[in-house]
Design a protein around this motif. Structure first.
Motif, mmCIF file in Angstrom:
data_model
loop_
_atom_site.group_PDB
_atom_site.id
_atom_site.type_symbol
_atom_site.label_atom_id
_atom_site.label_comp_id
_atom_site.label_asym_id
_atom_site.label_seq_id
_atom_site.Cartn_x
_atom_site.Cartn_y
_atom_site.Cartn_z
ATOM 1 N N UNK A 139 -4.934 -9.116 9.769
ATOM 2 C CA UNK A 139 -5.730 -8.342 8.813
ATOM 3 C C UNK A 139 -5.841 -6.910 9.325
ATOM 4 N N UNK A 140 -5.598 -5.953 8.442
ATOM 5 C CA UNK A 140 -5.687 -4.534 8.773
ATOM 6 C C UNK A 140 -6.665 -3.855 7.806
ATOM 7 N N UNK A 141 -7.301 -2.759 8.228
ATOM 8 C CA UNK A 141 -8.100 -1.966 7.290
ATOM 9 C C UNK A 141 -7.187 -1.114 6.410
ATOM 10 N N UNK A 142 -7.710 -0.663 5.272
ATOM 11 C CA UNK A 142 -6.921 0.153 4.343
ATOM 12 C C UNK A 142 -6.345 1.387 5.039
ATOM 13 N N UNK A 143 -7.111 1.991 5.938
ATOM 14 C CA UNK A 143 -6.646 3.190 6.618
ATOM 15 C C UNK A 143 -5.389 2.939 7.453
ATOM 16 N N UNK A 144 -5.122 1.685 7.801
ATOM 17 C CA UNK A 144 -3.950 1.341 8.608
ATOM 18 C C UNK A 144 -2.864 0.664 7.778
ATOM 19 N N UNK A 145 -2.853 0.937 6.460
ATOM 20 C CA UNK A 145 -1.893 0.269 5.585
ATOM 21 C C UNK A 145 -0.452 0.540 6.009
ATOM 22 N N UNK A 146 -0.139 1.772 6.398
ATOM 23 C CA UNK A 146 1.229 2.072 6.817
ATOM 24 C C UNK A 146 1.652 1.238 8.002
ATOM 25 N N UNK A 147 0.769 1.098 8.964
ATOM 26 C CA UNK A 147 1.070 0.270 10.145
ATOM 27 C C UNK A 147 1.238 -1.197 9.745
ATOM 28 N N UNK A 148 0.410 -1.650 8.803
ATOM 29 C CA UNK A 148 0.505 -3.034 8.336
ATOM 30 C C UNK A 148 1.825 -3.281 7.606
ATOM 31 N N UNK A 149 2.255 -2.331 6.774
ATOM 32 C CA UNK A 149 3.519 -2.480 6.057
ATOM 33 C C UNK A 149 4.699 -2.479 7.025
ATOM 34 N N UNK B 295 7.303 -5.475 7.714
ATOM 35 C CA UNK B 295 8.733 -5.230 7.599
ATOM 36 C C UNK B 295 9.555 -5.791 8.743
ATOM 37 N N UNK B 296 8.923 -6.123 9.870
ATOM 38 C CA UNK B 296 9.663 -6.731 10.981
ATOM 39 C C UNK B 296 10.068 -8.165 10.680
ATOM 40 N N UNK B 297 9.389 -8.785 9.698
ATOM 41 C CA UNK B 297 9.683 -10.177 9.365
ATOM 42 C C UNK B 297 9.059 -11.183 10.299
ATOM 43 N N UNK B 298 8.274 -10.721 11.270
ATOM 44 C CA UNK B 298 7.745 -11.629 12.279
ATOM 45 C C UNK B 298 6.333 -12.127 11.951
ATOM 46 N N UNK B 299 5.630 -11.458 11.045
ATOM 47 C CA UNK B 299 4.255 -11.852 10.721
ATOM 48 C C UNK B 299 4.247 -12.844 9.567
ATOM 49 N N UNK B 300 3.123 -13.537 9.417
ATOM 50 C CA UNK B 300 2.910 -14.331 8.221
ATOM 51 C C UNK B 300 2.329 -13.422 7.151
ATOM 52 N N UNK B 301 1.382 -13.944 6.378
ATOM 53 C CA UNK B 301 0.714 -13.112 5.381
ATOM 54 C C UNK B 301 -0.219 -12.121 6.063
ATOM 55 N N UNK B 302 -0.150 -10.872 5.635
ATOM 56 C CA UNK B 302 -1.032 -9.829 6.133
ATOM 57 C C UNK B 302 -1.993 -9.419 5.042
ATOM 58 N N UNK B 303 -3.284 -9.409 5.357
ATOM 59 C CA UNK B 303 -4.311 -8.982 4.411
ATOM 60 C C UNK B 303 -4.799 -7.587 4.760
ATOM 61 N N UNK B 304 -5.178 -6.858 3.732
ATOM 62 C CA UNK B 304 -5.782 -5.537 3.874
ATOM 63 C C UNK B 304 -7.229 -5.636 3.406
ATOM 64 N N UNK B 305 -8.140 -5.235 4.277
ATOM 65 C CA UNK B 305 -9.553 -5.267 3.915
ATOM 66 C C UNK B 305 -10.004 -3.864 3.534
ATOM 67 N N UNK B 306 -10.867 -3.779 2.518
ATOM 68 C CA UNK B 306 -11.322 -2.485 2.018
ATOM 69 C C UNK B 306 -12.667 -2.070 2.595
ATOM 70 N N UNK B 307 -13.363 -3.005 3.237
ATOM 71 C CA UNK B 307 -14.716 -2.687 3.728
ATOM 72 C C UNK B 307 -14.732 -2.729 5.240
#
Length: 330
Positions: A304-314, A318-330
């Motif tokens: 889980x990443x915060x919205x401010x780190x969306x680029x890092x999360x994407x 993109x590495x294909x190594x993670x499962x589902x990644x969630x973005x939290x807004x709060x």
């Protein structure tokens, strides 16, 4: 409100925007969780191009912040989920119950502005109330589960069958989860050891490093689900499919694929496709399954990443190594 804009491949920036007002027939969500999909990653990496700047994201749950005129079935503060593909509802395909392939379909984060923002408006017809029994994490993962379950149900696989899943990304893992829950034996294939371990934890058997066609014949595999969208896995599925089996294509590949029609006709091998899900029956079915505790789609969430780190999360996705990644807004 904070909104994450894609300005070009690899270029995400969060800006403050005015909070929107819902128009007639819309529900405005205060978003809480949003999921990263492979489609988002394709846009972020520049494999697919949109008119920049653009807001990505379509897997979203939150609470009703406001409703537009003519909307009466939702209350402010209510937890809701968006079904993020909007078929026109009036064409030949929609009237036949095949809105998944409607040519006029609108899709947030693809053809419409997406949900990676603190507020997101959606047509009320495609907003679903969430039962209390469904957690926020499960709710935010219902959309990809609907994709997987649509393909699994339409394959006709039954308890006691053996299937093969090629590609243990989120769609493949959720298909495994649904199949195992239905009493189906699953043989899983992926090039990442951690993905195979996730598949094992969901009840699948990792495929042996032997001749795949021989193994599938010996194990009486009846259905092969191609979930990777890779030319290599599509080629493997077509070449190794056993006699009288079916190949179901869920992955999205733009590369040409080839097969020998004579073998497919003589051996009774079917090739089928599965595109997202049909409105409204598939979402209703998935929400019911999760509310009853039959399925728990958050089992594939790894980060889980915060919205401010969306680029890092994407980039991570993109590495294909993670499962589902969630973005939290709060």
């Amino acid at each position: 409100m904070k909104t994450a804009w894609l300005f070009g491949p690899g270029n995400i920036a969060v800006h403050d925007e005015p909070e929107p007002c819902p128009v007639a027939g819309e529900v405005l969500l205060q978003t809480e969780l949003a999921g990263i999909c492979g489609t988002d990653v394709s846009f972020y990496l520049g494999h697919r191009v949109v008119l920049y700047p653009f807001v990505l994201g379509h897997e979203v749950m939150g609470r009703v912040a406001a409703v537009g005129d003519e909307v009466t079935k939702f209350a402010v503060g209510q937890r809701v989920l968006v079904e993020p593909n909007y078929p026109c509802g009036s064409c030949r395909l929609c009237l036949a119950g095949r809105g998944a392939v409607c040519a006029q379909k609108g899709s947030p984060g693809v053809s419409l502005p997406g949900c990676f923002s603190e507020y997101f408006a959606a047509p009320a017809e495609f907003v679903w109330a969430l039962p209390d029994a469904i957690s926020d994490q499960d709710a935010a993962t219902i959309e990809p589960l609907a994709v997987s379950l649509h393909g699994f149900v339409h394959s006709g696989a039954q308890a006691g069958d053996t299937i093969a899943v090629l590609g243990c990304g989120v769609v493949g893992l959720l298909l495994i989860h649904a199949a195992v829950a239905a009493g189906v034996r699953v043989i899983a294939h992926d090039r990442f050891a951690n993905k195979l371990e996730m598949a094992r934890s969901l009840g699948a058997e990792p495929g042996q490093n032997v001749d795949t066609a021989q193994m599938w014949r010996q194990e009486n595999v009846t259905s092969i689900f191609e979930c990777a969208g890779s030319p290599a896995t599509i080629d493997l599925a077509l070449k190794a499919a056993p006699r009288a089996s079916q190949v179901i294509l869920l992955g999205l590949s733009s590369e040409p694929a080839s097969f020998v029609p004579l073998r497919f006709v003589r051996e009774g091998i079917d090739i089928r496709t599965s595109m997202i899900y049909d409105h409204p029956k598939d979402f209703a079915h998935v929400i019911d399954q999760v509310a009853r505790g039959a399925l728990h789609p958050s089992c594939v969430v790894t980060h889980t990443y915060p919205l401010e780190s969306l680029g890092r999360a994407l980039a991570h996705a993109g590495t294909g190594e993670a499962g589902k990644i969630h973005i939290t807004m709060t």
